[in-house]
Design a protein around this motif. Sequence first.
Motif, PDB file in Angstrom:
ATOM      1  N   ASP A   1     -15.083 -24.407   5.590  1.00 20.39           N
ATOM      2  CA  ASP A   1     -15.540 -22.951   5.859  1.00 20.39           C
ATOM      3  C   ASP A   1     -16.071 -22.978   7.346  1.00 20.39           C
ATOM      4  O   ASP A   1     -15.683 -22.061   8.159  1.00 20.39           O
ATOM      5  CB  ASP A   1     -16.609 -22.518   5.037  1.00 20.39           C
ATOM      6  CG  ASP A   1     -16.279 -22.151   3.513  1.00 20.39           C
ATOM      7  OD1 ASP A   1     -15.088 -22.554   3.335  1.00 20.39           O
ATOM      8  OD2 ASP A   1     -16.936 -21.897   2.933  1.00 20.39           O
ATOM      9  N   GLU A   2     -16.740 -24.132   7.719  1.00 22.55           N
ATOM     10  CA  GLU A   2     -17.372 -24.118   9.155  1.00 22.55           C
ATOM     11  C   GLU A   2     -16.250 -24.520  10.091  1.00 22.55           C
ATOM     12  O   GLU A   2     -16.492 -24.079  11.091  1.00 22.55           O
ATOM     13  CB  GLU A   2     -18.263 -25.364   9.119  1.00 22.55           C
ATOM     14  CG  GLU A   2     -19.762 -25.007   8.346  1.00 22.55           C
ATOM     15  CD  GLU A   2     -20.566 -25.893   8.053  1.00 22.55           C
ATOM     16  OE1 GLU A   2     -20.550 -26.943   8.957  1.00 22.55           O
ATOM     17  OE2 GLU A   2     -21.587 -25.738   7.495  1.00 22.55           O
ATOM     18  N   GLU A   3     -15.408 -25.137   9.851  1.00 27.44           N
ATOM     19  CA  GLU A   3     -14.160 -25.643  10.678  1.00 27.44           C
ATOM     20  C   GLU A   3     -13.214 -24.384  10.685  1.00 27.44           C
ATOM     21  O   GLU A   3     -12.805 -24.102  11.888  1.00 27.44           O
ATOM     22  CB  GLU A   3     -13.344 -26.729  10.190  1.00 27.44           C
ATOM     23  CG  GLU A   3     -12.381 -27.395  10.913  1.00 27.44           C
ATOM     24  CD  GLU A   3     -12.837 -27.855  12.292  1.00 27.44           C
ATOM     25  OE1 GLU A   3     -12.423 -27.841  13.363  1.00 27.44           O
ATOM     26  OE2 GLU A   3     -13.921 -28.257  12.537  1.00 27.44           O
ATOM     27  N   PHE A   4     -12.812 -23.859   9.695  1.00 30.10           N
ATOM     28  CA  PHE A   4     -11.597 -22.772   9.803  1.00 30.10           C
ATOM     29  C   PHE A   4     -12.121 -21.395   9.720  1.00 30.10           C
ATOM     30  O   PHE A   4     -11.390 -20.409   9.996  1.00 30.10           O
ATOM     31  CB  PHE A   4     -10.839 -22.958   8.667  1.00 30.10           C
ATOM     32  CG  PHE A   4      -9.949 -24.482   8.779  1.00 30.10           C
ATOM     33  CD1 PHE A   4      -8.568 -24.329   9.396  1.00 30.10           C
ATOM     34  CD2 PHE A   4     -10.465 -25.553   8.002  1.00 30.10           C
ATOM     35  CE1 PHE A   4      -8.044 -25.616   9.482  1.00 30.10           C
ATOM     36  CE2 PHE A   4      -9.831 -26.686   8.348  1.00 30.10           C
ATOM     37  CZ  PHE A   4      -8.313 -26.526   9.027  1.00 30.10           C
TER      38      PHE A   4
ATOM     39  N   ALA B   1     -10.736 -17.659   6.173  1.00 31.87           N
ATOM     40  CA  ALA B   1      -9.340 -18.581   6.074  1.00 31.87           C
ATOM     41  C   ALA B   1      -9.170 -19.470   5.204  1.00 31.87           C
ATOM     42  O   ALA B   1      -8.063 -20.394   5.061  1.00 31.87           O
ATOM     43  CB  ALA B   1      -9.151 -19.495   7.529  1.00 31.87           C
ATOM     44  N   VAL B   2     -10.340 -20.081   4.164  1.00 29.21           N
ATOM     45  CA  VAL B   2     -10.335 -20.798   3.220  1.00 29.21           C
ATOM     46  C   VAL B   2      -9.907 -20.098   1.915  1.00 29.21           C
ATOM     47  O   VAL B   2     -10.801 -19.184   1.331  1.00 29.21           O
ATOM     48  CB  VAL B   2     -11.693 -21.540   3.083  1.00 29.21           C
ATOM     49  CG1 VAL B   2     -11.565 -22.702   1.934  1.00 29.21           C
ATOM     50  CG2 VAL B   2     -11.658 -22.440   4.514  1.00 29.21           C
ATOM     51  N   VAL B   3      -8.918 -20.530   1.113  1.00 27.74           N
ATOM     52  CA  VAL B   3      -8.462 -19.840  -0.077  1.00 27.74           C
ATOM     53  C   VAL B   3      -9.129 -20.763  -1.380  1.00 27.74           C
ATOM     54  O   VAL B   3      -8.987 -21.947  -1.438  1.00 27.74           O
ATOM     55  CB  VAL B   3      -6.931 -19.811  -0.277  1.00 27.74           C
ATOM     56  CG1 VAL B   3      -6.421 -19.325  -1.603  1.00 27.74           C
ATOM     57  CG2 VAL B   3      -6.410 -19.021   0.985  1.00 27.74           C
ATOM     58  N   ARG B   4      -9.851 -20.010  -1.883  1.00 26.50           N
ATOM     59  CA  ARG B   4     -10.357 -20.830  -3.207  1.00 26.50           C
ATOM     60  C   ARG B   4      -9.573 -19.863  -4.360  1.00 26.50           C
ATOM     61  O   ARG B   4      -9.549 -18.674  -4.600  1.00 26.50           O
ATOM     62  CB  ARG B   4     -11.657 -20.356  -3.492  1.00 26.50           C
ATOM     63  CG  ARG B   4     -12.637 -21.214  -2.444  1.00 26.50           C
ATOM     64  CD  ARG B   4     -14.197 -21.002  -2.501  1.00 26.50           C
ATOM     65  NE  ARG B   4     -14.771 -22.063  -1.659  1.00 26.50           N
ATOM     66  CZ  ARG B   4     -14.797 -21.833  -0.381  1.00 26.50           C
ATOM     67  NH1 ARG B   4     -14.485 -20.562  -0.062  1.00 26.50           N
ATOM     68  NH2 ARG B   4     -15.690 -22.529   0.327  1.00 26.50           N
TER      69      ARG B   4
ATOM     70  N   LEU C   1      -8.793 -24.669  -0.025  1.00 23.82           N
ATOM     71  CA  LEU C   1      -8.067 -25.079   1.201  1.00 23.82           C
ATOM     72  C   LEU C   1      -7.767 -24.134   1.998  1.00 23.82           C
ATOM     73  O   LEU C   1      -7.750 -22.828   1.946  1.00 23.82           O
ATOM     74  CB  LEU C   1      -6.528 -25.558   0.675  1.00 23.82           C
ATOM     75  CG  LEU C   1      -6.518 -26.970  -0.486  1.00 23.82           C
ATOM     76  CD1 LEU C   1      -5.171 -26.826  -0.924  1.00 23.82           C
ATOM     77  CD2 LEU C   1      -6.896 -28.105   0.367  1.00 23.82           C
ATOM     78  N   PRO C   2      -7.672 -24.474   3.507  1.00 26.30           N
ATOM     79  CA  PRO C   2      -7.316 -23.345   4.285  1.00 26.30           C
ATOM     80  C   PRO C   2      -5.892 -23.038   4.084  1.00 26.30           C
ATOM     81  O   PRO C   2      -5.043 -23.506   3.621  1.00 26.30           O
ATOM     82  CB  PRO C   2      -7.352 -24.596   5.782  1.00 26.30           C
ATOM     83  CG  PRO C   2      -7.989 -25.414   5.562  1.00 26.30           C
ATOM     84  CD  PRO C   2      -7.875 -25.973   4.089  1.00 26.30           C
ATOM     85  N   GLU C   3      -5.718 -21.573   4.183  1.00 21.93           N
ATOM     86  CA  GLU C   3      -4.534 -20.884   4.087  1.00 21.93           C
ATOM     87  C   GLU C   3      -3.614 -21.344   4.809  1.00 21.93           C
ATOM     88  O   GLU C   3      -2.061 -21.600   4.460  1.00 21.93           O
ATOM     89  CB  GLU C   3      -4.555 -19.458   3.860  1.00 21.93           C
ATOM     90  CG  GLU C   3      -3.282 -18.746   3.702  1.00 21.93           C
ATOM     91  CD  GLU C   3      -3.427 -17.385   3.473  1.00 21.93           C
ATOM     92  OE1 GLU C   3      -2.667 -16.737   3.119  1.00 21.93           O
ATOM     93  OE2 GLU C   3      -4.428 -16.734   3.721  1.00 21.93           O
ATOM     94  N   ASN C   4      -3.816 -21.692   6.179  1.00 24.99           N
ATOM     95  CA  ASN C   4      -2.643 -22.115   7.060  1.00 24.99           C
ATOM     96  C   ASN C   4      -3.436 -23.477   7.629  1.00 24.99           C
ATOM     97  O   ASN C   4      -4.196 -23.268   8.590  1.00 24.99           O
ATOM     98  CB  ASN C   4      -2.395 -21.081   8.065  1.00 24.99           C
ATOM     99  CG  ASN C   4      -1.317 -21.449   9.020  1.00 24.99           C
ATOM    100  OD1 ASN C   4      -1.290 -22.666   9.457  1.00 24.99           O
ATOM    101  ND2 ASN C   4      -0.380 -20.330   9.591  1.00 24.99           N
TER     102      ASN C   4
END
Length: 388
Positions: free
Chosen positions: A202-205, A209-212, A236-239
Amino acid sequence: MGTTDIGGVITLTGTDLDPHVTHEATRRLLTGPGLPSNSALLGFGALRHRPALRRVAELVDDAERLAEELRDQLVVGALRTVDRDLESLVLNGTTGEIFTTHVHRRHPGLMDLSPLAPSLDALLRCAAATDELIASRGRFASQGYGPKVVAAASERLASVFAADAGEDLAPYWRMAALIRPLARIARPGTGLALDLPSRLLDEEFGSAAVVRFEEVDFPGTLTHEPTRRFLREVGLPENGYWYELDTDVPLPTLAEYYADEDRFTAEELPSEADRLIRLGYLVEDTSLVVDGATGAVLCWSEADAVLRPLNADISTLAFTVWLVHREKALDQEHDLTDAYEQLAATMAETLAAVDPIACDPTPRTPQDDGWRYWPEAFEDQAGGGLYA
């Protein structure tokens, strides 16, 4: 008596060094303490051959096309990467300085020198510090895990390099100090290889942008509970730049996906297609899948009709895309891609330290040909993957 390799140390005689090595400190090192014959970063196997030291001019077909500064440089070994030698290490016998170059036998006009270390002794100390970080021993023996540990290890390694190689670090050491400590971001996990820090993705992307995933998204063949829990709770990040998730429909098995696509028969798909859950794709014709029973992450190439390992599990896949995202931010600030090939090797080695499966060419499926996606993606300079 010529080169000796005793107890993992290669030493030369004064005769081996004459007349090309006149730098006294270099002569003392090569004839006394010697060089390590086994190192993760450095390979000195060339010194076992006769003559032990060879001028660059002797290794090319048309030495007249070499830049004058290159002709009398002495090849002493190679920078090493996961599965091969990367660049030749060359020694200036007069000053003791160490450079890297690619020896182009048929095209010597393409060769140039890149500074690496002010001396062989400095080179060995920098490599030893890096080895200690990789192996978590010596000055990095009790470093632990997490963002604060990464920052402290990076600062400490940079200070070691600056003391030994000067403040104006060669790109190879600068990227080592910035990239290699990233392998310490996550402690070993239970059920999965890694226990990622809370909210790392979450902090990086960015959390949006993070899909749960939800339970309704999972097919019944996804029985590996640690993978289910990770996809639900961490996500996971979506992209992830080199991959993209499919989030429009519940996750299908590979067999279900291609049944809808009507492009492959059941016989043409991997035998385990009914338990391979498709998360998305890496490139247009390569599916990103997870084995629902074991949690192993693989990729299936339509063009090659081959199922290959990608990552050990979902946690190391997440680490990989995080690592790439971090590298891009660091490149923007430090211009790491100016030494692209060395950066690609450093990225592969950092990933291999966390997830050997991602870089190990050992076949793991019946049709596996040893090709690995991540090292190849890192090395694709034309594709520009590591550029900010």
